[in-house]
Design a protein around this motif. Structure first.
Motif, PDB file in Angstrom:
ATOM      1  N   GLU A   1       0.783  -1.227   0.000  1.00 43.71           N
ATOM      2  CA  GLU A   1       0.000   0.000   0.000  1.00 43.71           C
ATOM      3  C   GLU A   1       0.818   1.281   0.000  1.00 43.71           C
ATOM      4  N   VAL A   2       1.810   1.373   0.878  1.00 42.17           N
ATOM      5  CA  VAL A   2       2.591   2.612   0.962  1.00 42.17           C
ATOM      6  C   VAL A   2       3.338   2.854  -0.337  1.00 42.17           C
ATOM      7  N   PHE A   3       3.981   1.816  -0.839  1.00 41.20           N
ATOM      8  CA  PHE A   3       4.716   1.943  -2.106  1.00 41.20           C
ATOM      9  C   PHE A   3       3.764   2.309  -3.238  1.00 41.20           C
ATOM     10  N   PHE A   4       2.627   1.642  -3.307  1.00 39.41           N
ATOM     11  CA  PHE A   4       1.680   1.884  -4.391  1.00 39.41           C
ATOM     12  C   PHE A   4       1.151   3.317  -4.362  1.00 39.41           C
ATOM     13  N   ILE A   5       0.670   3.765  -3.208  1.00 42.83           N
ATOM     14  CA  ILE A   5       0.040   5.082  -3.135  1.00 42.83           C
ATOM     15  C   ILE A   5       1.061   6.195  -3.371  1.00 42.83           C
ATOM     16  N   CYS A   6       2.234   6.096  -2.727  1.00 43.17           N
ATOM     17  CA  CYS A   6       3.228   7.164  -2.861  1.00 43.17           C
ATOM     18  C   CYS A   6       3.807   7.219  -4.275  1.00 43.17           C
ATOM     19  N   THR A   7       4.086   6.061  -4.865  1.00 45.23           N
ATOM     20  CA  THR A   7       4.630   6.053  -6.221  1.00 45.23           C
ATOM     21  C   THR A   7       3.582   6.494  -7.232  1.00 45.23           C
ATOM     22  N   ALA A   8       2.356   5.986  -7.083  1.00 46.80           N
ATOM     23  CA  ALA A   8       1.285   6.376  -8.010  1.00 46.80           C
ATOM     24  C   ALA A   8       0.988   7.869  -7.909  1.00 46.80           C
ATOM     25  N   SER A   9       0.998   8.409  -6.695  1.00 45.55           N
ATOM     26  CA  SER A   9       0.731   9.843  -6.542  1.00 45.55           C
ATOM     27  C   SER A   9       1.814  10.666  -7.227  1.00 45.55           C
ATOM     28  N   GLY A  10       3.068  10.219  -7.108  1.00 37.07           N
ATOM     29  CA  GLY A  10       4.163  10.934  -7.768  1.00 37.07           C
ATOM     30  C   GLY A  10       4.032  10.906  -9.281  1.00 37.07           C
ATOM     31  N   ILE A  11       3.662   9.755  -9.821  1.00 34.14           N
ATOM     32  CA  ILE A  11       3.494   9.643 -11.276  1.00 34.14           C
ATOM     33  C   ILE A  11       2.315  10.484 -11.742  1.00 34.14           C
ATOM     34  N   LEU A  12       1.231  10.486 -10.955  1.00 32.58           N
ATOM     35  CA  LEU A  12       0.071  11.308 -11.305  1.00 32.58           C
ATOM     36  C   LEU A  12       0.427  12.796 -11.305  1.00 32.58           C
ATOM     37  N   PHE A  13       1.117  13.238 -10.264  1.00 29.89           N
ATOM     38  CA  PHE A  13       1.498  14.653 -10.201  1.00 29.89           C
ATOM     39  C   PHE A  13       2.508  14.996 -11.288  1.00 29.89           C
ATOM     40  N   GLY A  14       3.489  14.113 -11.493  1.00 27.70           N
ATOM     41  CA  GLY A  14       4.470  14.364 -12.539  1.00 27.70           C
ATOM     42  C   GLY A  14       3.813  14.480 -13.903  1.00 27.70           C
ATOM     43  N   GLY A  15       2.875  13.570 -14.191  1.00 23.20           N
ATOM     44  CA  GLY A  15       2.159  13.627 -15.456  1.00 23.20           C
ATOM     45  C   GLY A  15       1.322  14.882 -15.583  1.00 23.20           C
ATOM     46  N   THR A  16       0.658  15.277 -14.495  1.00 27.36           N
ATOM     47  CA  THR A  16      -0.174  16.486 -14.518  1.00 27.36           C
ATOM     48  C   THR A  16       0.659  17.726 -14.783  1.00 27.36           C
TER      49      THR A  16
END
Length: 432
Positions: A287-302
């Motif tokens: 969970e921690v890895f998934f949420i933190c990494t996914a949030s970074g990719i989402l923000f980076g893409g945005t």
């Protein structure tokens, strides 16, 4: 007892040496950034338009009448955000700015503490002063305080959202996210994808309900409420060629052909989608890895693929960067840290001797940094997927991690597993 902690003594371990060295550096850096650098006058002033809008709101004057032909900072908050920040104008501009700097500094410190807890670190660990020093040495924290904008509060809301999401306190997680969306919806809203794929539907009740309610409350109170939707919102959807590190912003500045700009955006967009799919398919239980990494990719893409990306938005990538303490982090390679230097470093690359090259390096390093981070995440996850497929490890519910990332537990741990008391995997920590 607290004063005893301050008593000078000689370190006996490497961890104590690092703690004794890093804590003074971190604390003094924080004090300098907050009370000296942020309070000093700066050319860029994000606070002035916010204060003026708050003052206009309290005096029932028009707010959304900006002339967007100038390059000065504009007031772009929606009516919901206007309602939230209106109390800033109760006192005079100078003291109000100081209060706003202090509020943001406190919010960043709260986010720092929550990040430590998220990755199972204590205040006694070396990670505590190291993270604090790194955050307040970064461009994103320095300019958030110096320009006096609200991103420190948004970082705190983001990290609180992650904590509450992990604890399955969905309504409160939605409150944290909803307050952030009420201020900067287009930037923060992509985080809604995470509770969506995790099936935490209650998050949406408050995450979407709070901005809607605040906008409805602001409707009769803002005299030119409709101009936000007809005048300001279209501007937010446009791309500009100044103070814009998104691909489209730099492409406009350098005169890059539109077809090439769209090609780069589409290719990187596909990489983002594939990375998010691999994370969801194989890592959502971590969970921690998934949420933190996914949030970074989402923000980076945005930030990279959207209409506007500014360097100090990189603050929202800090949770992803912090995953470096986990064995399976996508940040455990040198290209990832070249990327981090690009968008986090406060260094200026403008050169008096090589002016053209220096200007290009300064303007493009943020864009290249965000892009490289997304490419690194895509390559690391893609390489793990291909390796797992070759080795026949593509099983439902299993991660793509090779065996060396998760060594067999010690005999004592195996005994606890057999007794039905298996412990959840936690990230590596630095002990004292």
């Amino acid at each position: 007892m607290f004063l005893r902690q301050l008593e000078p003594r000689t370190a006996r371990t490497t961890a104590e040496v690092l703690n004794f060295a890093l804590w003074p550096l971190a604390v003094l850096t924080v004090l300098h950034r907050v009370f000296i650098k942020a309070v000093n006058v700066t050319i860029t002033d994000d606070f002035k338009p916010v204060y003026n809008a708050s003052l206009a709101f309290l005096n029932h004057r028009a707010i959304y009448a900006e002339n967007f032909n100038s390059t000065d900072p504009h007031y772009l908050y929606p009516p919901s955000g206007t309602l939230m920040i209106a109390p800033l104008a109760i006192i005079d501009p100078e003291k109000s700015r100081w209060c706003f700097i202090l509020i943001n500094a406190i919010a960043i410190l709260v986010a720092w503490y929550l990040l430590l807890k998220l990755f199972n670190f204590t205040l006694n660990s070396v990670a505590a002063p190291a993270l604090l020093l790194a955050m307040f040495m970064s461009e994103t924290v320095i300019n958030t305080l110096v320009f006096t904008n609200i991103d420190g509060c948004l970082l705190m809301a983001m990290v609180a959202f992650i904590h509450l999401l992990l604890k399955r306190r969905d309504l409160w997680a939605g409150v944290a996210l909803g307050l952030a969306i009420a201020v900067k919806g287009p930037l923060i809203a992509p985080l809604l994808l995470i509770p969506l794929v995790r099936g935490q539907w209650k998050v949406f009740i408050t995450a979407l309900g709070i901005p809607v309610v605040l906008n409805l409350l602001a409707w009769p109170l803002i005299v030119d409420y409709g101009r936000f939707w007809s005048h300001t919102l279209p501007y937010l959807a446009e791309s500009r060629d100044y103070f814009n590190s998104a691909i489209v912003g730099n492409a406009m500045y350098y005169g890059v052909a539109e077809w090439l700009t769209w090609t780069v955006r589409i290719v990187l967009g596909v990489m983002v989608l594939i990375s998010l799919w691999l994370l969801y398919r194989y890592y959502r239980e971590d969970e921690v890895f998934f949420i933190c990494t996914a949030s970074g990719i989402l923000f980076g893409g945005t930030m990279l693929l959207g209409s506007l990306g500014q360097m100090y938005y990189s603050m929202f990538l800090i949770p992803m960067i912090m995953t470096v303490v986990q064995r399976n982090s996508v940040m455990r390679n040198w290209p990832a840290w070249v990327a981090v230097f690009g968008f986090m470093s406060y260094d200026k690359w403008l050169s008096d001797r090589w002016q053209s090259i220096g200007r290009d390096l300064e303007y493009l390093r943020i864009t290249f940094g965000w892009g490289l981070l997304l490419i690194v995440a895509f390559c690391v996850l893609g390489d793990r997927y291909l390796a797992a497929r070759r080795e026949g490890r593509l099983e439902v519910g299993k991660t793509l991690d090779p065996a060396w990332m998760h060594p067999e537990p010690a005999p004592a741990d195996q005994a606890s597993v057999h007794n039905g008391h298996a412990r959840h995997a936690v990230p590596e920590t630095v002990t004292t």
